[in-house]
Design an enzyme around this catalytic site. Structure first.
Site, PDB file in Angstrom:
ATOM      1  N   ARG A 100       0.822  -1.212   0.000  1.00 14.50           N
ATOM      2  CA  ARG A 100       0.000   0.000   0.000  1.00 14.50           C
ATOM      3  C   ARG A 100       0.858   1.266   0.000  1.00 14.50           C
ATOM      4  NH1 ARG A 100      -5.085  -1.678   3.897  1.00 14.50           N
ATOM      5  NH2 ARG A 100      -6.450  -2.266   2.183  1.00 14.50           N
TER       6      ARG A 100
ATOM      7  N   LYS B 102     -17.866 -16.632   3.787  1.00 11.92           N
ATOM      8  CA  LYS B 102     -19.300 -16.479   4.046  1.00 11.92           C
ATOM      9  C   LYS B 102     -20.090 -16.061   2.813  1.00 11.92           C
ATOM     10  CE  LYS B 102     -20.607 -15.197   8.655  1.00 11.92           C
ATOM     11  NZ  LYS B 102     -20.916 -14.003   9.453  1.00 11.92           N
TER      12      LYS B 102
ATOM     13  N   GLY C  31      -8.891  -8.444   0.498  1.00  6.66           N
ATOM     14  CA  GLY C  31      -7.673  -8.437   1.301  1.00  6.66           C
ATOM     15  C   GLY C  31      -6.991  -9.789   1.353  1.00  6.66           C
TER      16      GLY C  31
ATOM     17  N   GLY D 179     -12.544  -4.208   1.232  1.00  3.19           N
ATOM     18  CA  GLY D 179     -13.951  -3.817   1.301  1.00  3.19           C
ATOM     19  C   GLY D 179     -14.339  -2.847   0.196  1.00  3.19           C
TER      20      GLY D 179
HETATM   21  P1  ADP Z   1     -11.222 -11.664   0.713  1.00  4.09           P
HETATM   22  O1  ADP Z   1     -10.585 -11.038   1.926  1.00  4.09           O
HETATM   23  O2  ADP Z   1     -10.253 -11.861  -0.399  1.00  4.09           O
HETATM   24  O3  ADP Z   1     -12.472 -10.923   0.286  1.00  4.09           O
HETATM   25  P2  ADP Z   1     -12.707 -13.522   2.295  1.00  4.09           P
HETATM   26  O4  ADP Z   1     -12.414 -12.714   3.512  1.00  4.09           O
HETATM   27  O5  ADP Z   1     -14.081 -13.518   1.771  1.00  4.09           O
HETATM   28  O6  ADP Z   1     -11.688 -13.140   1.132  1.00  4.09           O
HETATM   29  O7  ADP Z   1     -12.341 -15.057   2.578  1.00  4.09           O
HETATM   30  C1  ADP Z   1     -11.091 -15.459   3.036  1.00  4.09           C
HETATM   31  C2  ADP Z   1     -11.216 -16.577   4.016  1.00  4.09           C
HETATM   32  O8  ADP Z   1     -11.965 -17.665   3.512  1.00  4.09           O
HETATM   33  C3  ADP Z   1      -9.869 -17.131   4.359  1.00  4.09           C
HETATM   34  O9  ADP Z   1      -9.578 -16.832   5.706  1.00  4.09           O
HETATM   35  C4  ADP Z   1     -10.005 -18.640   4.130  1.00  4.09           C
HETATM   36  O10 ADP Z   1      -9.401 -19.420   5.132  1.00  4.09           O
HETATM   37  C5  ADP Z   1     -11.495 -18.814   4.135  1.00  4.09           C
HETATM   38  N1  ADP Z   1     -11.894 -20.064   3.446  1.00  4.09           N
HETATM   39  C6  ADP Z   1     -11.699 -20.398   2.170  1.00  4.09           C
HETATM   40  N2  ADP Z   1     -12.118 -21.649   1.932  1.00  4.09           N
HETATM   41  C7  ADP Z   1     -12.585 -22.127   3.099  1.00  4.09           C
HETATM   42  C8  ADP Z   1     -13.160 -23.392   3.515  1.00  4.09           C
HETATM   43  N3  ADP Z   1     -13.318 -24.382   2.665  1.00  4.09           N
HETATM   44  N4  ADP Z   1     -13.524 -23.504   4.802  1.00  4.09           N
HETATM   45  C9  ADP Z   1     -13.359 -22.483   5.661  1.00  4.09           C
HETATM   46  N5  ADP Z   1     -12.841 -21.287   5.337  1.00  4.09           N
HETATM   47  C10 ADP Z   1     -12.452 -21.119   4.073  1.00  4.09           C
HETATM   48 MG    MG Z   2     -11.181 -11.099   4.000  1.00  2.39          MG
END
Ligand code: ADP
Ligand code: MG
Length: 398
Positions: free
Chosen positions: A39, A200, A355, A378
């Protein structure tokens, strides 16, 4: 939605005091050492331009989540040190973000000098977008440049309030982020593929809704996929389930039809992946509809990686948000690595937002082969959802 805001090149900066909101919210280890300076590096074009054009540069940022007052743990001192190294000249850190002492420091700046203000979140007024605090910030400068894409989805004093008091324009990073993300969703080169993973479903509902009509293929993977499997009536064992999103998952599957791709195989383990030594777990690749009861799906399997890779190879635009598995654990990072590899090898315009996704691509060593990695988690999601970002809306129109 073409970018119609004034940019740094549309305003006269020579000899002016220019307040620049940057996003220096960098990850640090327990000792305060910066573990990823992406960043800071991303803000350099704007800072360098202002120095070259003889502005008096005043940088403002937040760092972490201090609880309503000054806290040395969240001082921007390590950032000032790193920025000094990157610019090859000392960047002093002001003791505060507003007030008489800071004002005196600003008055002492010469053309081309740079001063970093202390963490704006040492004032609770920052996140409340308090008008009096915004006015104090504005009083330091003649001009405002917002280059903090990562915070542009928040209407805070230093991202929104301050723009009401000063001529306000976008920096290079903000413009670049909006150009990449905006052009992609507005007028993508096709085939356009979106890969959505992460944990989620609930967090990703708006972005799924916004992207589904625009894409040619939507790949859903990661922890999110199990809610879709459950909605199909599959056994998912102890895999992540977002109960409240089952109806949404059904509706997406109905609407998307052939457009939607889910993993065909997953890696399932016989215990809690965070419960102890993950290497001690028994891991098995099984078909998505054959997850044994009691097992937990932690990654996509190699057949899924091959299927997704084939689609990515044929794409002209790929946008990816959300890891395919629990990539923080090396053993379960293979699926995420496979997708990162496919993006790196593809001739498509590839964009990574989020992130954790950006961190995964960095960690796995593919960052320099991705067209654009967003610095906003976000903010990039909210932008892809079609929302207006307050930090952008507050800038002057061209
Ligand atoms: P980003 O920050 O890129 O938007 P998210 O915060 O939505 O991504 O998701 C990241 C998280 O999802 C990671 O901490 C990862 O461990 C979790 N994750 C991915 N696949 C699984 C799974 N099969 N079971 C539980 N958690 C998962
Ligand atoms: Mg995340």
């Amino acid at each position: 939605m073409a970018f119609n805001k004034k940019t740094i090149e549309d305003v006269d900066v020579a000899g002016k005091r220019v307040l620049v909101r940057v996003d220096f919210n960098v990850p640090q280890d327990e000792t305060g050492r910066i573990t990823d300076d992406r960043r800071i590096r991303a803000a350099l074009p704007t800072i360098q331009y202002l120095m070259d054009h003889k502005a008096r540069v005043i940088l403002a940022s937040h760092l972490g989540r201090p609880k309503g007052g000054p806290d040395p743990k969240y001082s921007l001192q390590p950032v000032a040190a790193r920025l000094s190294e990157l610019l090859g000249r000392p960047v002093p850190l002001a003791p505060d973000s507003v007030g008489d002492q800071v004002k005196a420091q600003v008055d002492a700046l010469s053309d081309g000098d740079v001063l970093l203000l202390e963490n704006v979140r040492f004032y609770p007024e920052e996140e409340k977008n308090d008008p009096a605090y915004a006015e104090k910030l504005a009083a330091l400068a003649d001009l405002y440049i917002n280059d903090a894409f990562g915070t542009a989805h928040r209407a805070h004093a230093s991202t929104e309030g301050v723009a009401r008091h000063l001529p306000a324009a976008a920096g290079y990073l903000l413009k670049k982020e909006l150009d990449y993300l905006g052009n992609t969703i507005e007028d993508p080169q096709r085939p356009f593929v979106a890969i959505l993973g992460g944990a989620k479903v609930k967090d990703k509902i708006p972005v799924i809704e916004s992207l589904l009509p625009k894409v040619d293929t939507l790949i859903i993977c990661g922890g999110m996929a199990y809610t879709f499997f459950k909605a199909k009536g599959y056994e998912i064992g102890k895999s992540l389930l977002d109960d409240g999103s089952l109806d949404f998952a059904k509706r997406v599957m109905d609407e998307a039809g052939e457009k939607l791709m889910l993993p065909v195989d997953v890696v399932a383990v016989d215990g809690n992946p965070f419960g102890g030594d993950p290497d001690a777990l028994h891991a098995e690749t099984v078909a998505a509809d054959k997850i044994p009861a009691g097992r937990e799906g932690v990654d996509i399997g190699p057949m899924s990686v091959r299927a997704f890779t084939a689609v990515i190879q044929g794409a002209k635009t790929v946008i990816w948000n959300g890891p395919a598995g629990i990539f923080e654990i090396d053993r379960f990072a293979e699926g995420t690595k496979g997708i990162a590899q496919a993006l790196a090898d593809s001739g498509a315009t590839t964009i990574v937002g989020g992130g954790d996704s950006a961190a995964a691509v960095e960690k796995l060593g593919f960052a320099d082969r991705i067209t654009h990695i967003s610095t906003g988690g976000g903010a990039s999601l909210e932008f892809l959802e079609g929302k207006t970002l307050p930090g952008v809306a507050a800038l002057q129109d061209k």
